[in-house]
Every structure is written in C-alpha cells, then in structure tokens.
Design an enzyme around this catalytic site. Structure first.
Site, PDB file in Angstrom:
ATOM      1  N   LYS A 189      56.805  -1.168  97.146  1.00  0.00           N
ATOM      2  CA  LYS A 189      56.342  -1.807  96.208  1.00  0.00           C
ATOM      3  C   LYS A 189      56.256  -0.783  94.818  1.00  0.00           C
ATOM      4  O   LYS A 189      55.209   0.058  94.984  1.00  0.00           O
ATOM      5  CB  LYS A 189      54.833  -2.403  96.390  1.00  0.00           C
ATOM      6  CG  LYS A 189      53.959  -2.669  95.286  1.00  0.00           C
ATOM      7  CD  LYS A 189      54.317  -3.665  94.232  1.00  0.00           C
ATOM      8  CE  LYS A 189      52.995  -3.872  93.273  1.00  0.00           C
ATOM      9  NZ  LYS A 189      53.407  -2.961  92.066  1.00  0.00           N
ATOM     10  N   GLY A 246      46.269   5.376  95.509  1.00  0.00           N
ATOM     11  CA  GLY A 246      45.945   4.815  94.190  1.00  0.00           C
ATOM     12  C   GLY A 246      44.404   4.775  94.472  1.00  0.00           C
ATOM     13  O   GLY A 246      43.739   5.395  94.747  1.00  0.00           O
ATOM     14  N   SER A 247      44.076   3.813  93.724  1.00  0.00           N
ATOM     15  CA  SER A 247      42.339   3.568  93.486  1.00  0.00           C
ATOM     16  C   SER A 247      41.843   2.995  94.683  1.00  0.00           C
ATOM     17  O   SER A 247      42.279   2.328  95.544  1.00  0.00           O
ATOM     18  CB  SER A 247      42.202   2.667  92.227  1.00  0.00           C
ATOM     19  OG  SER A 247      42.788   1.269  92.847  1.00  0.00           O
ATOM     20  N   ARG A 248      40.541   3.236  94.565  1.00  0.00           N
ATOM     21  CA  ARG A 248      39.644   2.883  95.473  1.00  0.00           C
ATOM     22  C   ARG A 248      39.613   1.214  95.469  1.00  0.00           C
ATOM     23  O   ARG A 248      39.691   0.755  96.833  1.00  0.00           O
ATOM     24  CB  ARG A 248      38.305   3.354  95.359  1.00  0.00           C
ATOM     25  CG  ARG A 248      37.048   3.029  96.285  1.00  0.00           C
ATOM     26  CD  ARG A 248      36.070   3.838  96.135  1.00  0.00           C
ATOM     27  NE  ARG A 248      35.007   3.753  96.975  1.00  0.00           N
ATOM     28  CZ  ARG A 248      33.847   4.446  97.129  1.00  0.00           C
ATOM     29  NH1 ARG A 248      33.724   5.429  96.286  1.00  0.00           N
ATOM     30  NH2 ARG A 248      32.744   4.097  98.120  1.00  0.00           N
ATOM     31  N   GLY A 250      42.141  -0.836  94.756  1.00  0.00           N
ATOM     32  CA  GLY A 250      43.427  -1.310  95.075  1.00  0.00           C
ATOM     33  C   GLY A 250      43.250  -1.026  96.655  1.00  0.00           C
ATOM     34  O   GLY A 250      43.778  -1.976  97.366  1.00  0.00           O
ATOM     35  N   GLY A 251      42.920   0.130  96.832  1.00  0.00           N
ATOM     36  CA  GLY A 251      43.110   0.411  98.506  1.00  0.00           C
ATOM     37  C   GLY A 251      41.988  -0.547  99.368  1.00  0.00           C
ATOM     38  O   GLY A 251      42.546  -1.156 100.360  1.00  0.00           O
ATOM     39  N   GLU A 270      45.135   6.199 100.872  1.00  0.00           N
ATOM     40  CA  GLU A 270      44.306   7.393 100.278  1.00  0.00           C
ATOM     41  C   GLU A 270      43.847   7.153  98.760  1.00  0.00           C
ATOM     42  O   GLU A 270      44.699   6.650  97.996  1.00  0.00           O
ATOM     43  CB  GLU A 270      45.489   8.585 100.124  1.00  0.00           C
ATOM     44  CG  GLU A 270      44.993  10.056  99.826  1.00  0.00           C
ATOM     45  CD  GLU A 270      45.556  10.637  98.772  1.00  0.00           C
ATOM     46  OE1 GLU A 270      47.005  10.995  98.781  1.00  0.00           O
ATOM     47  OE2 GLU A 270      45.212  11.092  97.640  1.00  0.00           O
ATOM     48  N   CYS A 307      45.051  14.144  93.204  1.00  0.00           N
ATOM     49  CA  CYS A 307      44.275  13.707  94.035  1.00  0.00           C
ATOM     50  C   CYS A 307      43.165  14.742  94.547  1.00  0.00           C
ATOM     51  O   CYS A 307      41.877  14.260  94.848  1.00  0.00           O
ATOM     52  CB  CYS A 307      44.826  12.949  95.042  1.00  0.00           C
ATOM     53  SG  CYS A 307      46.376  13.308  95.419  1.00  0.00           S
ATOM     54  N   GLU A 398      34.786   8.904  91.522  1.00  0.00           N
ATOM     55  CA  GLU A 398      35.817   9.524  90.940  1.00  0.00           C
ATOM     56  C   GLU A 398      36.316   9.121  89.387  1.00  0.00           C
ATOM     57  O   GLU A 398      36.231   7.936  88.931  1.00  0.00           O
ATOM     58  CB  GLU A 398      37.031   9.488  91.734  1.00  0.00           C
ATOM     59  CG  GLU A 398      38.198   9.980  91.118  1.00  0.00           C
ATOM     60  CD  GLU A 398      39.610   9.652  91.863  1.00  0.00           C
ATOM     61  OE1 GLU A 398      40.329  10.777  92.418  1.00  0.00           O
ATOM     62  OE2 GLU A 398      39.794   8.560  92.219  1.00  0.00           O
TER      63      GLU A 398
END
Ligand code: NAP
Length: 539
Positions: A189, A246-248, A250-251, A270, A307, A398
């Site tokens: 993606k 990516g972001s928390r 999204g993950g 991650e 990161c 973060e």
C-alpha cells in the site's frame, strides 16, 4: 521500465499491470512549498484491492517453491533495477518529501544493499531453521519417530510504508525485502506522501518479477486511502501477515482489524518510540560540548523524523548537569528547522509542542530558528523533573519532529523508577565513563532497560540503524505491536515464516530442505548438533 514520470496520470501496478483506480486521485505535495507536484495517481476502491490479493494468492504456490538460488537472483535483480533508476528516484523523492539529496542517496544505497542482503539470506537458506531427529525405533520406553522441521512462508503479506523513509521503509524497504526473501508475495500500500517515488520503485520490482519469469502477482503496488484500501487489505482472507511502519493510531487500527478476522493474522507494526537517553554523572566533565552537539545533531537530523530520534534526555541534577543543559541550549539555539515530510506531520508536531506548553511543571529551555521553507518549525527543548514526567501521560507520547524533553533526575533510584515506568521503546542509550561508573548500578540499569527496549546503546546515538545480522529494530508495545521480532536486519525474515514438522514421511515426499542428502546445503540441527554443509561433505 518506468524510469521517469512523463505521463499526466499513473495507476496502481497490480501484478505488474497498471490498474486504473475508481476512487478518485491523489497528487504529491511538495512540503517545502505546499504546492502540488508531479502527476496524479488514481486510487483504487475497496473492491479493487481483491485483484491484488487474488494475484498474490495465485502467485504463492509457485513463488514459495522457488529454490534459494532463484529467490536470491530475483532479489538481486530488483536491487539492480532500483539502482539503475536511482537518479530519477532520488529527484522525485526530494520533491515529494523535502528530504535533502545526500540523505536520500544514503537511503537508496541502504535500500539496494538491504535487498542484496536478503538475497544472500534467501540463498544461504539457513533461515529455514532445519532440524532433523532421525527415527530411533529401539528407543525405550517408546520408539522415536523420524521428525524433520523446517520453516515455510506464511503466504501473501500486506505491507504499509512509512512517510519518513520513502525508500528504506517503503516499496522496496525492509518489510518487502524480508517478506519476498521468505517466499511471500507482497501487496504494498503506497504512502500517499510519496506516490511518484513509489511508482518508480514499484515499476523496478515489477520489471524484475517479469524478467525472472515469476508469477506476476508476486508483487503489487496499490494506491488508495488507508482507511479504505489499507483496512480492506488487512481484512482480506488471502492476506496472511502485515508489515507496517507509521503512527500508533494507524498501527493499532490495523492490529484490531487483523485480530477481528475469522482467521486472525499477525501484524508487525513499528509505531511510536521516544528513545530515552540517560546521561549518567560520570559522562559529564570531559567533553560536554561534544556530547551536547552530538545530542542536538541526533535530535535535529531529518527534522527529527526518525523512528529512533531521541525525544527524552535524562540529565543529573546539580551544577555539572546545569552546565551540560546550558551547552545543549547553546547548540540547539544555533540549529535551524528543516522541511518536514508533510504539512500534516508538521502541524501534528506544532500542536504536540503547544500541548506541552500548557502542562504544569514543564518549561521551555531553548529554541532554534525556523527554516526558510514551509513546514520547517524551529527545533525546541523543554525540561521537567522525574515526578512530573512519570505522572503526566502526555510527556510519554511521541511528538514526531525535533522536540525533546530534558528530565532532571536526582538519584539512581529515580532512574530505576523511570526505566520500570516507561512504555516500550525501540532504543535506550546510556552515556557513562566505564572507568569511573558504578558498574553494579549500570549493570542493573541495563537489566531494567532490556525489558523495555529492542536495543541498548552506550556512548552513542540511537539514530542511524545498521542493517545486518545482529540488529534489533523492535521493542515492546507501543514501539512495535510484537516485540519478539525486528523490522531491520536479517532476523526480520522470521516474521513471515512458521515451522512445520514432517513425521515419518517417506523420502520421496519430503521437501528438499529436509532431505538427508541436503541438496540446498543448508546449516541444520541434526540430532542435537548444528552441522555445516562443508563439514558434512568432508565427513
Ligand atoms: P500513518 O499515518 O500511520 O500512515 C502510514 C500508512 O498507514 C499510510 O499508508 C496510511 O494510509 C496507512 N494508515 C494510516 N492509518 C490507517 C488506518 N486506520 N487504517 C489503515 N491504514 C492506515 O503514518 P505516517 O503518515 O508515516 O506519519 C504520521 C505519524 O506517524 C507521524 O506524525 C508520526 O507520529 C508517526 N510515525 C512514526 C514513525 C516511527 O517510526 N515511530 C514513523 C513514521 C511516522 P493513508 O495515508 O492513506 O491514511
């Protein structure tokens, strides 16, 4: 091969073929100017994602059976093609991300080398983890059956790239390289912040697939909205694992979707890490200026969008610590902001910092200057004490960008409480003088930290992640969704494999990897002993 983007419009590459999306278009924004740049890219619909997942599922039976040599050859071919298109890839990525040329040149080299490293891993095939326990029919009280274990690929993998590494954590990044090396087709993606870069790299991989005569569905690149296409990919029954950076938010959304499937699948995400640096008292008083400058360089590199960027700096209370903080302030005041990746990431960064300003017990220490482009806020450093840090949840979240919190501590016990109280991180760094340090404390502190992080460093900086056999770029949640693995380095291949044991199979039914004659010359554990092919051959 698509080495330049001369058309007005591009599409997803599903099994190597352009597929026009039916859900609108997107275009990159040059973050240095906030202007749209490059061609348009059509976005696929939820239904269209099935074309890519079906192609991947159809490719899997053939792709997974490739010999180690053939898989290695394919990965090397993809590396060659990306390297050949390097100039155009870098030019496009510069416009789409605002990252400077030297940084992108380094990232391209890392991406190509990473593919070659995984080609070597695929070729050596020791990742298969072959274990053989020959039958012992006379064993008492029960005979032992013939047991042979090997790791097999999971199936098609959906990979989501990060905005901050448009090459090394994107289309041909570590997740893609490790999944392909394991024998898993990839549906990637594309990140909408760098669609042109994605197209060029995706075309290079697709070309390598075609030239090596592999089934076209081994690799697809899709453009779409995360909440539509990303979610559909992860829910699709043909997809067997997910790689994400990516972001928390999204993950964790993808983790929830994967867990809610009738057949849940692993998600290797991650996500978020603030990478504490602990300056112990013995580190101070030698070359504090170099230490302060080293810290500010690590904080401000790539506009803090790494990161592993250090978001927390622990400094002892007292005059030596005060002096060090002054040096950090001086170095930071001289630093300028650089263009951030997207206007959205920049505004999150600015809003995060604004929120800190409203917190009790947190004060600004120093601020650099804003850069001359759009989206280039000034780097900044704030300070607080351990009690405020541990009791204020927002301070552990973060802020992606060059913003750091200096936490002043008064005792080793406070450091121990921090180490046991913080969330999971990718890294933790200690600065100390080994000749003067209380090593009993330092050893215990490392033992505290290793429970919270994927990598412990001493007297260095966490930014700059080496790609090799021993690297761990992982850590407990929320650094990643699954701290048992790494997304950088050769161990990453393990995420996309599972073990199978074959009991009492006639030789003709055994897979090549576990046959007695060891046709792939793999390292294996034979009846409790590791054996090397050359040693076996000599015997
Ligand atoms: P992101 O917003 O999480 O996006 C990464 C990818 O996931 C994109 O392709 C995105 O698609 C997709 N996605 C996002 N939310 C989704 C959802 N709910 N369902 C399905 N797919 C989803 O990350 P980003 O754009 O790279 O950066 C945004 C923030 O992430 C940064 O401000 C930073 O806080 C954090 N970040 C952290 C790291 C790290 O390594 N710690 C690295 C990069 C970013 P769409 O764009 O189409 O939604």
């Amino acid at each position: 091969m698509t080495t330049t983007l001369t058309e007005k419009m591009y599409h997803s590459l599903i099994g190597g073929k352009p597929v026009e999306g039916t859900s609108g278009t997107t275009q990159a924004i040059n973050p240095a100017t906030n202007e749209a740049t490059g061609p348009e890219f059509t976005l696929i619909s939820e239904d269209q994602t099935q074309q890519a997942t079906l192609a991947a599922a159809e490719a899997f039976p053939t792709y997974r059976r490739l010999t180690p040599k053939a898989r290695a050859q394919f990965l090397n071919a993809a590396a060659d093609k990306i390297q050949a298109a390097g100039e155009q890839i870098i030019a496009t990525a510069m416009t789409e991300t605002g990252l400077p040329e030297p940084r992108l040149q380094g990232e391209l080299a890392r991406t190509v080398n990473q593919l070659r490293l995984f080609a070597k891993v695929a070729g050596q095939a020791d990742y298969l983890g072959v274990r053989i326990e020959p039958a012992m029919p006379e064993r008492k009280p029960l005979p032992r059956p013939d047991l042979r274990q090997v790791k097999i690929p999971l199936g098609p993998v959906a990979v989501f790239g990060a905005s901050n590494f448009p090459l090394a954590f994107s289309v041909a990044g570590g997740d893609t390289a490790s999944a392909l090396a394991a024998g898993c087709p990839v549906v990637f993606k594309a990140h909408n912040a760098h669609p042109g870069t994605s197209q060029l790299v995706g075309a290079a991989i697709s070309e390598a697939v075609a030239e090596e005569g592999l089934p076209a569905g081994v690799f697809s690149l899709v453009y779409g909205r995360g909440t539509v296409v990303g979610q559909a990919l992860v829910a699709d029954p043909h997809i067997k694992a997910v790689g994400f950076t990516g972001s928390r938010g999204g993950g964790t959304a993808l983790m929830a979707t994967a867990a809610a499937r009738p057949q849940p699948i692993p998600v290797y995400a991650e996500m978020s890490s603030i990478n504490p640096i602990f300056v112990l008292a013995t580190a101070l008083g030698k070359d504090d200026e170099a230490l302060a400058e080293g810290f500010v360089t690590s904080l401000t590199g790539s506009a803090g969008q790494l990161c592993t960027a250090p978001g927390l700096l622990f400094v002892p209370e007292g005059p030596a610590g005060d002096d060090f903080v002054e040096r950090v302030s001086a170095a930071l005041t001289a630093a300028a902001g650089s263009t951030m990746l997207t206007p959205g990431i920049c505004s999150s960064r600015v809003e995060g910092e604004e929120a800190w300003k409203t917190l009790d017990g947190v004060t600004e220490v120093a601020r650099g200057t804003a850069g001359s482009t759009e989206n280039a806020p000034a780097p900044a450093v704030y300070t607080t004490d351990v009690a405020t840090f541990l009791s204020t949840k927002e301070l552990s979240e973060e802020i992606f960008g060059s913003v750091c919190l200096i936490v002043r501590y008064g005792s080793e016990d406070e450091l121990h409480r921090v180490a046991t109280g913080i969330e999971g991180q990718l890294t933790a760094t200690l600065h100390l003088d080994p000749a003067r340090e209380n090593l009993t404390f330092a050893r215990a502190f490392v033992e505290d930290l290793e429970l919270k992080v994927g990598r412990v460093l001493v007297n260095g900086w966490p930014t700059g992640v080496d790609v090799g056999d021993a690297m761990v770029h992982g850590g407990p949640f929320p650094a990643t969704s699954d701290g048992r693995s790494t997304s950088v380095g050769t161990l990453a291949i393990d995420r996309f494999l599972r073990p199978v044991a074959y009991q009492n199979l006639p030789a003709d039914l055994l897979p090549d990897a576990v046959r007695d004659e060891n046709p792939w010359s793999v390292v294996r554990r034979m009846d409790g002993q590791y054996t090397l092919p050359s040693i076996e051959g000599d015997a």
